[in-house]
Design a protein around this motif. Structure first.
Motif, PDB file in Angstrom:
ATOM      1  N   GLU A  82      -7.308  65.008  49.204  1.00  0.00           N
ATOM      2  CA  GLU A  82      -6.397  65.902  48.496  1.00  0.00           C
ATOM      3  C   GLU A  82      -6.764  65.972  47.014  1.00  0.00           C
ATOM      4  O   GLU A  82      -6.723  67.040  46.401  1.00  0.00           O
ATOM      5  CB  GLU A  82      -4.955  65.428  48.665  1.00  0.00           C
ATOM      6  N   ARG A  85      -9.846  68.084  46.682  1.00  0.00           N
ATOM      7  CA  ARG A  85      -9.508  69.488  46.867  1.00  0.00           C
ATOM      8  C   ARG A  85      -8.906  70.073  45.585  1.00  0.00           C
ATOM      9  O   ARG A  85      -9.265  71.174  45.160  1.00  0.00           O
ATOM     10  CB  ARG A  85      -8.535  69.644  48.036  1.00  0.00           C
ATOM     11  N   ARG A  86      -8.008  69.337  44.950  1.00  0.00           N
ATOM     12  CA  ARG A  86      -7.393  69.833  43.714  1.00  0.00           C
ATOM     13  C   ARG A  86      -8.436  69.986  42.613  1.00  0.00           C
ATOM     14  O   ARG A  86      -8.456  70.990  41.896  1.00  0.00           O
ATOM     15  CB  ARG A  86      -6.298  68.872  43.246  1.00  0.00           C
ATOM     16  N   PHE A  88     -11.669  70.391  42.959  1.00  0.00           N
ATOM     17  CA  PHE A  88     -12.582  71.475  43.307  1.00  0.00           C
ATOM     18  C   PHE A  88     -11.945  72.820  42.985  1.00  0.00           C
ATOM     19  O   PHE A  88     -12.570  73.698  42.375  1.00  0.00           O
ATOM     20  CB  PHE A  88     -12.944  71.395  44.785  1.00  0.00           C
ATOM     21  N   ASP A  89     -10.685  73.008  43.387  1.00  0.00           N
ATOM     22  CA  ASP A  89      -9.990  74.268  43.126  1.00  0.00           C
ATOM     23  C   ASP A  89      -9.857  74.517  41.629  1.00  0.00           C
ATOM     24  O   ASP A  89     -10.019  75.657  41.156  1.00  0.00           O
ATOM     25  CB  ASP A  89      -8.610  74.263  43.786  1.00  0.00           C
ATOM     26  N   ASP A  90      -9.551  73.457  40.870  1.00  0.00           N
ATOM     27  CA  ASP A  90      -9.430  73.611  39.415  1.00  0.00           C
ATOM     28  C   ASP A  90     -10.758  74.041  38.801  1.00  0.00           C
ATOM     29  O   ASP A  90     -10.795  74.900  37.905  1.00  0.00           O
ATOM     30  CB  ASP A  90      -8.969  72.300  38.776  1.00  0.00           C
ATOM     31  N   SER A  91     -11.857  73.442  39.282  1.00  0.00           N
ATOM     32  CA  SER A  91     -13.168  73.799  38.751  1.00  0.00           C
ATOM     33  C   SER A  91     -13.520  75.244  39.083  1.00  0.00           C
ATOM     34  O   SER A  91     -14.056  75.978  38.235  1.00  0.00           O
ATOM     35  CB  SER A  91     -14.243  72.856  39.309  1.00  0.00           C
ATOM     36  N   ILE A  92     -13.231  75.671  40.303  1.00  0.00           N
ATOM     37  CA  ILE A  92     -13.517  77.045  40.701  1.00  0.00           C
ATOM     38  C   ILE A  92     -12.724  78.028  39.852  1.00  0.00           C
ATOM     39  O   ILE A  92     -13.255  79.036  39.356  1.00  0.00           O
ATOM     40  CB  ILE A  92     -13.203  77.255  42.203  1.00  0.00           C
ATOM     41  N   GLU A  93     -11.431  77.745  39.660  1.00  0.00           N
ATOM     42  CA  GLU A  93     -10.594  78.637  38.850  1.00  0.00           C
ATOM     43  C   GLU A  93     -11.108  78.724  37.418  1.00  0.00           C
ATOM     44  O   GLU A  93     -11.112  79.800  36.806  1.00  0.00           O
ATOM     45  CB  GLU A  93      -9.155  78.142  38.869  1.00  0.00           C
ATOM     46  N   GLU A  96     -14.384  80.775  37.383  1.00  0.00           N
ATOM     47  CA  GLU A  96     -14.156  82.205  37.595  1.00  0.00           C
ATOM     48  C   GLU A  96     -13.873  82.919  36.286  1.00  0.00           C
ATOM     49  O   GLU A  96     -14.158  84.115  36.136  1.00  0.00           O
ATOM     50  CB  GLU A  96     -12.993  82.405  38.574  1.00  0.00           C
TER      51      GLU A  96
END
Length: 302
Positions: A82, A85-86, A88-93, A96
């Protein structure tokens, strides 16, 4: 265990860190550095530095005893995943927003080559996954089996999808049109017989996303080639190739396949341009790749 280690490496752990973490998880009890090294295969000279990195990442915790000994306990896998996942999502955002700012405008639309089946299909997956408005595919069952899940997800997110598929499919997805006319690679057997290549497959793959990028690839026996580009002219031609092929299937269905066969049989020009449609042989030949027949039975390159 090896598969878990490899997956953790893909998510940012070093090989030693992944082995040490998996060893701690599998032990079911706290371990000291010596025990971790013995069970994991991490060298004793590296094990304490490795465990220190896991502790710094909060993927493991130190348990200090009364005699100042140190054991290690892993962060539970559910919590670790978890957290990853958080992060990774923060890095992607973040990327972007920040990454497009530093991208230089291309001086020209380049075409780059793709070598091997894995590179070709992985890039095709990228095109399908990135599509947001429309997808055009000309594809055979061998490649559709891998791309089908991603095409299905594209349909679910509202992407308009048009698929011309050479042969039937177990589970059609999107705007699906079975390529039945002319019979896929109608002259392939004749060509293979002349070239001494009986039994080889000749398949063409076209994947275009958002009318912005396209991938074209070919499979001929053991030979695989591919190209990717964002050149607007090439993309437009790829889209038109798929659209016209779909239109041909619709016309054949409307007037009847037997009528279409009779029409083509009586018209040499139609037969010349329709036989072998969807095969990779001509493009392989044009690219100078091995395994491509030199010509059609009437002496012309398809």
């Amino acid at each position: 265990m090896q598969d878990v280690v490899e997956q953790l490496q893909r998510l940012g752990m070093s090989g030693y860190e992944a082995k040490a973490y998996v060893t701690l998880v599998g032990a079911g009890k706290p371990l000291n550095g010596y025990e971790v090294a013995k069970r994991s295969g991490v060298p004793r000279s590296m094990v304490y530095a490795t465990l220190g990195k896991l502790v710094a990442k909060s993927a493991a915790y130190e348990l200090r005893g009364a005699d100042d000994t140190v054991d290690y306990l892993p962060l539970p896998p559910r919590s670790l995943l978890e957290r990853m996942r958080r992060e990774f999502d923060d890095s992607i955002e973040s990327l972007e927003v920040s990454l497009p700012v530093i991208v230089a405008s291309p001086r020209a639309h380049l075409i780059h080559s793709l070598k091997g089946s894995e590179a070709l299909l992985a890039r095709a997956e990228d095109v399908v996954a990135e599509a947001r408005t429309d997808l055009f595919l000309s594809i055979w069952p061998e490649e559709m089996e891998r791309l089908s899940p991603l095409v299905g997800r594209a349909v679910e997110r509202g992407v308009e999808t048009a698929v011309v598929h050479f042969g039937s499919a177990r589970k059609p997805v999107g705007g699906f049109y079975e390529h039945r006319f002319p019979s896929p690679c109608a002259t392939a057997e004749e060509q293979e017989g002349q070239a001494g290549q009986a039994g080889q497959d000749h398949r063409l793959l076209v994947v275009t996303g958002d009318r912005r990028e396209t991938l074209v690839g070919g499979f001929s026996g053991g030979t695989v080639w591919g190209v990717y580009t964002e050149d607007p002219a090439v993309v437009a031609m790829a889209v038109q190739y798929v659209r016209q092929d779909i239109a041909l299937q619709i016309i054949a269905d409307r007037i009847g396949h037997e009528n279409m066969r009779e029409l083509c049989a009586g018209d040499p020009e139609l037969r010349r341009f329709l036989t072998g449609h969807g095969c990779a042989t001509a493009l392989l030949h044009a690219a100078g790749m091995p395994g491509a027949p030199d010509s059609t039975p009437d002496g012309r390159l398809l």
